[in-house]
Enzyme design. Structure first.
Site, mmCIF file in Angstrom:
data_model
loop_
_atom_site.group_PDB
_atom_site.id
_atom_site.type_symbol
_atom_site.label_atom_id
_atom_site.label_comp_id
_atom_site.label_asym_id
_atom_site.label_seq_id
_atom_site.Cartn_x
_atom_site.Cartn_y
_atom_site.Cartn_z
ATOM 1 N N ASP A 128 -20.669 -5.267 -28.039
ATOM 2 C CA ASP A 128 -19.501 -4.733 -27.092
ATOM 3 C C ASP A 128 -20.156 -3.992 -25.837
ATOM 4 O O ASP A 128 -19.356 -3.192 -25.257
ATOM 5 C CB ASP A 128 -18.750 -3.532 -27.948
ATOM 6 C CG ASP A 128 -18.220 -4.180 -29.079
ATOM 7 O OD1 ASP A 128 -17.376 -5.280 -29.204
ATOM 8 O OD2 ASP A 128 -18.762 -3.679 -30.244
ATOM 9 N N SER A 160 -20.449 -0.581 -21.173
ATOM 10 C CA SER A 160 -19.961 -0.270 -22.646
ATOM 11 C C SER A 160 -18.517 -0.847 -22.647
ATOM 12 O O SER A 160 -17.734 -0.425 -21.815
ATOM 13 C CB SER A 160 -20.115 1.183 -23.120
ATOM 14 O OG SER A 160 -19.445 1.398 -24.180
ATOM 15 N N ARG A 161 -18.168 -1.821 -23.373
ATOM 16 C CA ARG A 161 -16.804 -2.436 -23.333
ATOM 17 C C ARG A 161 -15.656 -1.556 -24.014
ATOM 18 O O ARG A 161 -14.308 -1.767 -23.549
ATOM 19 C CB ARG A 161 -16.761 -3.821 -23.442
ATOM 20 C CG ARG A 161 -17.581 -4.562 -22.746
ATOM 21 C CD ARG A 161 -17.332 -6.158 -22.627
ATOM 22 N NE ARG A 161 -18.259 -6.725 -22.294
ATOM 23 C CZ ARG A 161 -19.517 -7.235 -22.609
ATOM 24 N NH1 ARG A 161 -19.854 -7.128 -23.954
ATOM 25 N NH2 ARG A 161 -20.508 -8.068 -21.880
ATOM 26 N N VAL A 162 -16.009 -1.044 -24.964
ATOM 27 C CA VAL A 162 -14.842 -0.359 -25.717
ATOM 28 C C VAL A 162 -15.061 1.218 -25.721
ATOM 29 O O VAL A 162 -14.259 2.192 -26.129
ATOM 30 C CB VAL A 162 -14.770 -0.553 -27.384
ATOM 31 C CG1 VAL A 162 -14.275 -2.166 -27.191
ATOM 32 C CG2 VAL A 162 -16.148 -0.558 -28.013
#
Ligand code: ATP
Ligand code: MG
Length: 583
Positions: free
Chosen positions: A418, A443-445
């Site tokens: 992620d 950081s995707r989430v």
């Protein structure tokens, strides 16, 4: 038994006395109904089974020897749950109701062995991942099922196994012991302690390979897992249940980030598992020492498959570590697991696959190398509250060659995780440590997991740094630049200095908020670059001693009111004035 018997199916009865007519008739009947008309029967004298017999039909063995019967009794006992540890009546009861039966057991033969791999013939029903036991007791795991034979990886080395020796199935998949006793310990991938501190009492066994939780069992990532590293927590926040890749060339501080993250979990109710794959034993010893020194060993398990361990052991290490983490997650606890590193893991898997005779693909890795890591990292999760609410956060580490993120393994893992924290040698050597490339890390989430206070404090930091990087190339002409650009440059340089952080010095949540608020308010622009770290140290000390209530409020409320933000700026400006005067 000769190989001829195997093919044409002859039932061979071994006993010390020949069966009488009636007995032989019953044996023949049994064999006819079970194996058909064309199965022959013969008797062979053997004194190995006093008071009993052993019947072998092809790979199936009916053990009616004293040892075999005792084994059955023991198996029955194990299956009956013990109530209140009331074992004596239980044994009596089991013996009373126990009816002996001859159990068929499949036996195979080792046809070749070497490099931690054995090829076995004759186990027609063995399944993928099943544990096989070799004569002499050493164990292996089924990895490859071909038309007439099975490829099996050996855990205990190949010295104990020889060509022609027998193997039997266990109908069990590989598992590792798990439990609270593992905290503070260093174990090998089979759960055996290697730190010389004695045996570990396990609370149960968990399968090494298990299905990742499904959608229903999960909930969104919404709680932060603070690493204590300012640049990560501010710009690439990690949430509990997230998978964040740490990627970079050798010696760029990858392990250091993971260790700081572990050290920062102290007193935060988060258990840590550090899986070392293919590292030098001395490096792992050092890591254990460091963690102990910072009081972090007591909530940490280290799983070590060192460079000198066989490829199969290195291969199962991350799965075994994950199984240990799952045990804690299923108790509703939060777990942080570090895989250091998955490049070496992929190499161990490649070695194993080539030895198993699988066809090589890109960079000589087997075709399923993507699945190797996707099934591992998919096990990181944040469980829904109905399922205990625990979590596993994974920090896989990958080593690149000359910063090449487009190589096979790095691209695979980037696509599975992620987000990634990208470390650069150039930054590292220029003194910017941790050497995080702010431009291509992501950081995707985790953003959802960041506290409101942190979000507000960070403000436009990422944007400002991006602008700074664009202008940086001009910095060598600083004297020719207009005032506005020059100020921007100095401000950017100050921010980069602030993001420098030495090892084992995690910042707490409120410290990070205070630093960010002050920096974004440009209070540091007049401070010399080399003094930035001293300035920050003094600033934080001032807040800690003179305004402790500010920090407490931020940590308690997790929000940053405009009033509080104003107050922090005010104090910081005042401190800056004093600081510059003293200079
Ligand atoms: P390897 O490729 O060998 O695994 P690595 O990328 O894991 O290396 P580390 O072992 O973490 O790198 O760090 C390399 C060196 O840099 C170590 O000596 C470590 O002490 C130092 N180092 C790492 N981070 C920092 C930091 N923030 N400040 C100062 N020194 C650091
Ligand atoms: Mg390292």
């Amino acid at each position: 038994m000769s190989s001829n018997d195997l093919q044409s199916k002859t039932a061979v009865l071994y006993s010390s006395d020949a069966p009488n007519e009636e007995q032989e008739r019953r044996f023949r009947n049994f064999i006819k109904t079970r194996y058909g008309e064309d199965c022959d029967f013969r008797w062979e004298r053997s004194d190995a089974f006093p008071g009993g017999f052993r019947l072998e039909v092809g790979q199936e063995v009916y053990d009616w020897s004293v040892g075999g019967r005792f084994q059955q009794l023991r198996d029955t006992l194990v299956k009956v749950p013990t109530r209140n540890g009331n074992i004596i009546p239980l044994i009596k009861e089991t013996i009373r109701t126990w009816t002996p039966e001859a159990l068929a057991q499949e036996i195979g033969v080792v046809t070749s062995v070497g490099d931690g791999i054995a090829t076995v013939e004759g186990l027609e029903n063995a399944t993928y991942g099943e544990i096989l036991v070799f004569k002499g007791g050493s164990r292996g795991m089924v990895q490859d099922i071909r038309q007439n034979e099975i490829g099996c990886i050996l855990f205990d080395g190949d010295e104990e196994v020889s060509e022609g020796s027998s193997v039997h199935r266990t109908a069990k998949t590989a598992g590792v012991p798990v439990g609270n006793g593992f905290l503070g310990r260093v174990v090998d991938p089979l759960g055996v302690p290697i730190d010389g501190l004695g045996e570990i009492k396990e609370d149960g066994y968990y399968p090494v390979e298990s299905q990742a939780p499904g959608i229903v069992q999960r909930q969104p990532v919404n709680t932060p897992l603070e690493t204590g590293i300012l640049s990560i927590d501010a710009m690439f926040p990690i949430g509990r249940g997230q998978r964040e890749l740490i990627i970079g060339d050798r010696q760029t501080g990858k392990t250091a980030i993971a260790l700081d993250a572990i050290i920062n979990q102290k007193g935060k109710n988060c258990i840590c598992v550090y899986v070392a794959i293919g590292q030098k034993t001395s490096a792992v010893v050092q890591i254990a020492e460091t963690l102990k020194k910072h009081g972090s060993m007591e909530y940490t398990v280290i799983v070590d498959a060192s460079a000198s361990d066989s490829a199969p052991l290195q291969y199962i290490a991350p799965y075994a570590g994950c199984a240990m983490a799952e045990y804690f997650m299923h108790q509703g606890k939060d777990v942080l697991i570090v895989y250091d590193d998955l490049s070496k893991h992929a190499v161990a898997y490649r070695t194993m696959s080539l030895l198993l005779g699988r066809s090589p693909g890109r960079e000589a890795f087997p075709g399923d190398v993507f699945y190797l890591h996707s099934r591992l990292l998919e096990r990181a999760a944040r469980m829904a509250d109905e399922y205990g609410g625990g979590s596993i956060t994974a920090l896989p580490i990958v080593e690149t060659q000359a910063g090449d993120v487009s190589a096979y393994i790095p691209t695979n893992i980037i696509s599975i995780t992620d987000g990634q924290i990208f470390l650069e040698s150039e930054l590292f050597f220029s003194g910017q440590r941790p050497a995080i490339n702010v431009g291509i890390s992501v950081s995707r989430v985790g953003g959802d997991a960041q506290t409101k206070a942190m979000k507000k404090a960070v403000g436009t930091l990422k944007l400002d740094l991006a602008q700074y990087r664009e202008m940086e190339v001009f910095s060598q002409f600083a004297s020719d630049l207009d005032e506005q650009t020059r100020k921007q440059l100095i401000y950017g340089q100050g921010l980069m200095r602030m993001l420098r952080q030495s090892q084992y010095h995690p910042y707490s949540h409120h410290q990070q908020v205070i630093m960010l608020v002050s920096a974004m308010a440009h209070v540091m622009v007049d401070v010399e670059l080399d003094d930035v770290q001293t300035f920050i140290k003094g600033l934080l000390e001032k807040f800690e001693t003179e305004y402790p209530e500010i920090g407490q409020e931020i940590d308690r409320e997790k929000v940053l009111s405009d009033e509080l933000k104003g107050k922090i700026t005010e104090v910081a400006q005042e401190y800056a004035k004093d600081f510059l005067k003293r200079k």
